[in-house]
Design a protein around this motif. Sequence first.
Motif, PDB file in Angstrom:
ATOM      1  N   THR A 265       1.351  -5.611   5.379  1.00  0.00           N
ATOM      2  CA  THR A 265       0.175  -5.952   4.586  1.00  0.00           C
ATOM      3  C   THR A 265       0.518  -5.670   3.123  1.00  0.00           C
ATOM      4  O   THR A 265       1.500  -4.994   2.815  1.00  0.00           O
ATOM      5  N   ALA A 266      -0.299  -6.182   2.233  1.00  0.00           N
ATOM      6  CA  ALA A 266      -0.065  -5.989   0.796  1.00  0.00           C
ATOM      7  C   ALA A 266      -0.701  -4.709   0.275  1.00  0.00           C
ATOM      8  O   ALA A 266      -0.737  -4.482  -0.938  1.00  0.00           O
ATOM      9  N   ASP A 267      -1.165  -3.835   1.167  1.00  0.00           N
ATOM     10  CA  ASP A 267      -1.919  -2.653   0.744  1.00  0.00           C
ATOM     11  C   ASP A 267      -1.103  -1.703  -0.129  1.00  0.00           C
ATOM     12  O   ASP A 267      -1.664  -0.989  -0.965  1.00  0.00           O
ATOM     13  N   ALA A 268       0.223  -1.672   0.071  1.00  0.00           N
ATOM     14  CA  ALA A 268       1.044  -0.720  -0.684  1.00  0.00           C
ATOM     15  C   ALA A 268       1.234  -1.129  -2.142  1.00  0.00           C
ATOM     16  O   ALA A 268       1.679  -0.319  -2.956  1.00  0.00           O
ATOM     17  N   LEU A 269       0.915  -2.364  -2.483  1.00  0.00           N
ATOM     18  CA  LEU A 269       1.056  -2.811  -3.865  1.00  0.00           C
ATOM     19  C   LEU A 269      -0.064  -2.222  -4.717  1.00  0.00           C
ATOM     20  O   LEU A 269      -1.231  -2.256  -4.319  1.00  0.00           O
ATOM     21  N   PRO A 270       0.254  -1.669  -5.884  1.00  0.00           N
ATOM     22  CA  PRO A 270      -0.811  -1.196  -6.778  1.00  0.00           C
ATOM     23  C   PRO A 270      -1.811  -2.315  -7.052  1.00  0.00           C
ATOM     24  O   PRO A 270      -1.438  -3.489  -7.208  1.00  0.00           O
ATOM     25  N   ALA A 271      -3.077  -1.964  -7.103  1.00  0.00           N
ATOM     26  CA  ALA A 271      -4.131  -2.972  -7.266  1.00  0.00           C
ATOM     27  C   ALA A 271      -3.945  -3.812  -8.516  1.00  0.00           C
ATOM     28  O   ALA A 271      -4.261  -5.013  -8.537  1.00  0.00           O
ATOM     29  N   SER A 272      -3.376  -3.217  -9.570  1.00  0.00           N
ATOM     30  CA  SER A 272      -3.235  -3.942 -10.831  1.00  0.00           C
ATOM     31  C   SER A 272      -2.233  -5.096 -10.754  1.00  0.00           C
ATOM     32  O   SER A 272      -2.300  -6.031 -11.555  1.00  0.00           O
ATOM     33  N   ILE A 273      -1.298  -5.037  -9.800  1.00  0.00           N
ATOM     34  CA  ILE A 273      -0.275  -6.089  -9.732  1.00  0.00           C
ATOM     35  C   ILE A 273      -0.397  -6.973  -8.497  1.00  0.00           C
ATOM     36  O   ILE A 273       0.246  -8.027  -8.426  1.00  0.00           O
ATOM     37  N   ALA A 274      -1.196  -6.570  -7.513  1.00  0.00           N
ATOM     38  CA  ALA A 274      -1.277  -7.317  -6.258  1.00  0.00           C
ATOM     39  C   ALA A 274      -1.755  -8.751  -6.486  1.00  0.00           C
ATOM     40  O   ALA A 274      -1.153  -9.709  -5.979  1.00  0.00           O
ATOM     41  N   GLY A 275      -2.847  -8.920  -7.254  1.00  0.00           N
ATOM     42  CA  GLY A 275      -3.379 -10.264  -7.489  1.00  0.00           C
ATOM     43  C   GLY A 275      -2.428 -11.168  -8.247  1.00  0.00           C
ATOM     44  O   GLY A 275      -2.131 -12.287  -7.795  1.00  0.00           O
ATOM     45  N   PRO A 276      -1.902 -10.738  -9.400  1.00  0.00           N
ATOM     46  CA  PRO A 276      -0.950 -11.576 -10.127  1.00  0.00           C
ATOM     47  C   PRO A 276       0.293 -11.923  -9.318  1.00  0.00           C
ATOM     48  O   PRO A 276       0.805 -13.047  -9.405  1.00  0.00           O
ATOM     49  N   LEU A 277       0.776 -10.978  -8.521  1.00  0.00           N
ATOM     50  CA  LEU A 277       1.958 -11.277  -7.697  1.00  0.00           C
ATOM     51  C   LEU A 277       1.635 -12.321  -6.643  1.00  0.00           C
ATOM     52  O   LEU A 277       2.421 -13.240  -6.395  1.00  0.00           O
TER      53      LEU A 277
END
Length: 506
Positions: A265-277
């Motif tokens: 899942t994408a949960d480990a990505l910091p919230a600030s970068i998850a959407g742009p990535l």
Amino acid sequence: MDTQQLKLLAGLVRGLLQPTHPSLGHGQALDLIAALPGLRNWPEVMAFPDRVAATELDTTSTGRLAFRLKKRFAVDMSPQELLEALSPLCAVVARGAPHIWPSGPVPGVYIATSQKAIDSLLEVYEDATDGALLYAERAGNRWEGSIDLGEYGLWSSGLDRVPSGTLLIVGPLKLDQQSWNDAGERLEMACNHALNAGHRIAVLLDTPTPESVHEDVRLLVTSRPDHTDHDTALIGVVTDNGELEPRTPFARPWPHVELVPTVATADALPASIAGPLRDALADKTSGLLLFGSGTIDDHAAIHLVAASLALTEHVGPAARVMPRHRSTPSKDWDVPEAIRSLPYLPSIESAYAQGYRRIVYTPNYTRSDQLLRVSNDALLISGAYGSDLAQVFMASSRYGGAKDEESLLSRIIAIAAAVDIPTSNGMAAVADLYIANGQDVGALKRFKEVDDFMTAHRLVRWEDELIRLLDAGAVTHEAVKEAFPRSHGIGAFLAEHTANRSGQTS
């Protein structure tokens, strides 16, 4: 063969040397051709007609001539090349029976994946040849009848004088990303010896995928820069009983690979970068996706790499690459389940050849040219130590020149770095994020220019996130310093932050 045939062959040799040695005389050519029957000069040819009559034009006799040409005139031709040059026009050149073990297996390269098979082969060879010498690297150099190939290995010049059919033991060769190119060079040289000198060569391989070792060996040989027909020397396997057994075909087509849904899942990505990535990767199927973490770890940023699998399933099947052979192999599996469940293959090249289009690799053991060859048609994902973009990019381009850096930068889809900092409420992550957006990177020639460029084009800045945490009192200066142990700029950043806070309160 008779003396008249030798005279004709002397004329051919003289013609071969004419471009580089125009002053070579007829008498000198006759002395040269005396090497075929193993004699020193033409007078000895006339004195020993029985020796001449017993001579055949094969790689054994041309091997003697090749040695004489190299020693006297610095002309480097293999026995097989001389055999073809001296044979009648359009004649089919038949290789004579090997000098050693003439009734034995076909000369060529045979593959083994266990030391037991090599040890058994040594016993078989000794019995079959009544103790003939063999030449070996580490896999066989402790055998009583072996001669150690030494530091030059297959490049040892003395091998040119070894009788055809001799057994050579090579290896162990490690199949992993770090050793991939070295293994290819040595396999290519093994094929050269098999084709040109008629030797039997057993190669011991240490690979994470023994079930596909033949396909990997074929790939290694056929992908060499100057490859012609070297792969025709790949004959078969060394069985556990020590038999050199042909395998037809030597390598088979790769099996079709299927896309297995990831458990990530994408949960480990910091919230600030998850959407742009997520947005940046939505329509991308090839390029470089680089992650960095401020935590010094055996598998740096692997949690971010695993999370990216959830954003890239549209690209195709995923695999990970073995970076090197560890003394403690169990550490290779100290990774998230989403990474652990991927096929574990010996190289980027092998993964790509099999049809995998998402490839997880380790930059510390990967050359830039290997990335450049594959990233046009596959998504390469890596994790490295790095608390900012510059550190992550440097880790990914450390095994390449300035030109490779420029080319790699043009292949990057995104670079993200995240640093975990303890707060009063647990852990917080501050992140750096660069996403390529069609910017012109061709003018960037030096690393400092690349650093400045990425810093100026960040979508997310760790400084902004860290200032918010500091201003809110969620983190302390001491915690920040511990989280950025190798950052040269963190001291100046904290000093500036302190100064700005003092100015606001005065």
